[in-house]
Design an enzyme around this catalytic site. Structure first.
Site, short mmCIF file in Angstrom:
data_model
loop_
_atom_site.label_atom_id
_atom_site.label_comp_id
_atom_site.label_asym_id
_atom_site.label_seq_id
_atom_site.Cartn_x
_atom_site.Cartn_y
_atom_site.Cartn_z
N CYS A 60 0.87 -1.19 0.00
CA CYS A 60 0.00 0.00 0.00
C CYS A 60 0.90 1.23 0.00
O CYS A 60 1.45 1.61 1.03
CB CYS A 60 -0.95 0.03 1.18
SG CYS A 60 -2.16 1.39 1.05
N CYS A 84 -0.23 3.61 -7.43
CA CYS A 84 -1.10 2.91 -6.48
C CYS A 84 -1.11 1.44 -6.86
O CYS A 84 -1.34 1.11 -8.03
CB CYS A 84 -2.52 3.47 -6.54
SG CYS A 84 -3.74 2.52 -5.59
#
Length: 263
Positions: free
Chosen positions: A82, A200
């Site tokens: 993440c 991302c």
């Protein structure tokens, strides 16, 4: 019967992440025809459904538990999947996170190198000698600006960016990667040394990396591609994977690791 080397890939992922467990395996399994290795993939999850500062902070606090669980499986490398959770915790935080999670595993008797997607993106861009980049991120504008500030603190100028402003993490995963080359083409990328197609690991982009390189005429990476590159180097393997763009083309197969990466 072929004699393959086997490696266990551990990943710490948000509970709503459904992309990192598809793109990282796809990248590494693309090596099967060219390298004598096989990989298995093992995950532990941190609770997060919406990409907000509050949920990201709570999730990051849970990463120690995940590292401990994966050390029980004696994984060969650990990836923290993440990017914005790390970047939202403060400038340069990937170094502290990697060292802390490595310590968790070491204390459990199963040490392994730890790669964060945030640190891997920084290192991947520096491996490409990309001092100026343009990027696409799915986050709301304030979090995207956090990513920009983080990269610039690391000496990488972000000359243009697009914040897609998708707050729900499953909606991020559902974003069509075929749209990304066109989105990137709208950026002011002509002065960029490289383009980050997805800042991302939840927003899928692997299928569009090489198309975007052809369209934009420069190296194109994603957080997932950079993570795979650094995982391979942390395992002592040549960082090559067909179909994943210039960083994994073989041009940087034996590039050095950052000095702070846990052995």
């Amino acid at each position: 019967m072929a004699d393959f080397r086997h490696y266990r890939i551990g990943q710490v992922v948000p509970s709503s992440n459904v992309t990192m467990e598809t793109e990282i395996p796809a990248i590494l399994r693309a090596r099967h025809d060219i390298e004598p290795e096989r990989f298995t993939f093992h995950s532990s999850r941190m609770r997060m459904t919406r990409v907000t500062p509050e949920q990201l902070e709570a999730m990051d606090a849970d990463s120690d538990r995940c590292a401990l669980e994966l050390s029980d499986a004696q994984v060969d490398v650990l990836g923290y999947a993440c990017l914005v959770a790390i970047m939202s915790m403060g400038l340069g935080y990937h170094r502290a996170s990697e060292k802390r999670l490595h310590r968790q595993m070491l204390d459990n008797g199963a040490p392994a190198p730890v790669v964060t997607s945030a640190g891997a993106l920084v290192h991947g861009l520096k491996t490409l000698k990309a001092s100026k980049v343009a990027l696409v991120a799915p986050y709301m504008l304030p979090l995207t600006q956090t990513v920009v500030a983080y990269l610039e603190h690391e000496g990488i100028e972000v000359i243009d960016y697009e914040a897609l402003e998708i707050p729900d993490n499953l909606e991020v995963a559902a974003h069509d990667p075929k749209l990304l080359p066109g989105i990137a083409r709208r950026l002011d990328y002509t002065r960029a040394d490289a383009v980050v197609l997805s800042a991302c690991v939840q927003m899928p982009s692997l299928a569009a990396i090489e198309e975007a390189e052809q369209l934009l005429g420069r190296p194109v990476v994603s957080a997932a591609v950079c993570t795979a590159h650094q995982m391979l180097r942390a395992l002592g393997l040549n960082a090559i994977a067909p179909g994943a763009g210039y960083l994994l083309s073989g041009a940087y197969a034996d590039s050095p690791l950052p000095p702070f990466l846990a052995p």
